[in-house]
Design a protein around this motif. Structure first.
Motif, PDB file in Angstrom:
ATOM      1  N   GLN A   1      -9.567   7.600   7.152  1.00  0.00           N
ATOM      2  CA  GLN A   1      -9.306   6.159   7.110  1.00  0.00           C
ATOM      3  C   GLN A   1     -10.351   5.418   7.951  1.00  0.00           C
TER       4      GLN A   1
ATOM      5  N   ARG B   1      -2.119   3.011   6.675  1.00  0.00           N
ATOM      6  CA  ARG B   1      -2.667   2.292   5.522  1.00  0.00           C
ATOM      7  C   ARG B   1      -2.780   0.806   5.820  1.00  0.00           C
TER       8      ARG B   1
ATOM      9  N   CYS C   1       2.701  -1.216   4.384  1.00  0.00           N
ATOM     10  CA  CYS C   1       2.896   0.150   3.904  1.00  0.00           C
ATOM     11  C   CYS C   1       4.212   0.641   4.501  1.00  0.00           C
TER      12      CYS C   1
ATOM     13  N   ARG D   1     -10.772   2.971  -5.364  1.00  0.00           N
ATOM     14  CA  ARG D   1     -11.477   2.221  -4.310  1.00  0.00           C
ATOM     15  C   ARG D   1     -12.063   0.907  -4.816  1.00  0.00           C
TER      16      ARG D   1
ATOM     17  N   ARG E   1      -3.541   8.896   3.320  1.00  0.00           N
ATOM     18  CA  ARG E   1      -4.693   9.078   2.438  1.00  0.00           C
ATOM     19  C   ARG E   1      -5.511   7.786   2.344  1.00  0.00           C
ATOM     20  N   LEU E   2      -6.270   7.710   1.260  1.00  0.00           N
ATOM     21  CA  LEU E   2      -7.086   6.541   0.948  1.00  0.00           C
ATOM     22  C   LEU E   2      -6.624   5.966  -0.387  1.00  0.00           C
ATOM     23  N   PRO E   3      -7.060   4.738  -0.708  1.00  0.00           N
ATOM     24  CA  PRO E   3      -6.652   4.159  -1.995  1.00  0.00           C
ATOM     25  C   PRO E   3      -7.045   5.050  -3.161  1.00  0.00           C
TER      26      PRO E   3
ATOM     27  N   LEU F   1       0.858  -1.179   0.000  1.00  0.00           N
ATOM     28  CA  LEU F   1       0.000   0.000   0.000  1.00  0.00           C
ATOM     29  C   LEU F   1       0.899   1.236   0.000  1.00  0.00           C
TER      30      LEU F   1
ATOM     31  N   TYR G   1     -13.508   5.376   5.990  1.00  0.00           N
ATOM     32  CA  TYR G   1     -13.389   4.418   4.878  1.00  0.00           C
ATOM     33  C   TYR G   1     -13.728   2.999   5.360  1.00  0.00           C
TER      34      TYR G   1
ATOM     35  N   ARG H   1      -2.051   1.436  -5.208  1.00  0.00           N
ATOM     36  CA  ARG H   1      -1.632   2.839  -5.079  1.00  0.00           C
ATOM     37  C   ARG H   1      -2.437   3.480  -3.944  1.00  0.00           C
ATOM     38  N   TRP H   2      -1.680   3.859  -2.886  1.00  0.00           N
ATOM     39  CA  TRP H   2      -2.330   4.388  -1.687  1.00  0.00           C
ATOM     40  C   TRP H   2      -1.347   5.338  -1.023  1.00  0.00           C
TER      41      TRP H   2
ATOM     42  N   ALA I   1      -9.190  -1.394  -4.781  1.00  0.00           N
ATOM     43  CA  ALA I   1      -8.872  -1.733  -3.394  1.00  0.00           C
ATOM     44  C   ALA I   1      -9.794  -2.840  -2.888  1.00  0.00           C
TER      45      ALA I   1
END
Length: 145
Positions: A134, A97, A91, A68, A63-65, A42, A137, A58-59, A71
């Motif tokens: 996060q 992450r 990560c 999504r 942040r977030l992916p 990640l 999410y 890719r993350w 992911a």
């Protein structure tokens, strides 16, 4: 089929079903002992090659992916593989992450989404899942359809 992670391996999270997955910080040296059979990296940039199969999601840090849908697909594959393989989620620092992804795996394993962050903090790292977005999410995470 590979031997499972030894339960005393640093970073190993036991999901409610009994499946094991290892979380790890890529900035730290590879721990001694068995290596993953499959890894999910990640990172905001492409990771270095590994001698075992891996997927780059890719993350960016904190942040977030970036994608999504991808992911959900990658995390669902990782969860499926935990049934018979040593799976690692990693990560840079192994908390934000990685913790978020582990919480999503816990959701896939049956933990209610609003309890998954607490589960990972209790059983993996008390600082896992670092940002409010996060946590949000994870609460909104649904399996790939």
């Amino acid at each position: 089929m590979t031997d499972p992670w030894p339960i005393d391996t640093p970073g190993v999270l036991r999901l409610p079903s009994g499946r094991l997955v290892r979380g790890r910080a890529l900035r730290r040296p590879l721990p001694e002992g068995p290596v993953p059979a499959f890894a999910v990296h990640l990172l905001g940039r492409q990771p270095p090659e590994t001698p075992w199969p891996s997927v780059w999601l890719r993350w960016p840090d904190f942040r977030l992916p970036a994608d999504r849908d991808e992911a959900r697909t990658v995390l669902a594959e990782a969860w499926e593989r935990t049934a018979g393989e040593r799976v690692e989620v990693a990560c840079g620092g192994g908390r934000g992450r990685t913790g978020t992804a582990l919480a999503c795996l816990a959701v896939l394993d049956g933990v209610p989404p609003d309890e998954a962050v607490a589960y990972v903090r209790r059983h993996y790292d008390r600082h896992a899942v670092e940002t409010p977005w996060q946590r949000r999410y994870v609460r909104r995470f649904t399996p790939a359809s």
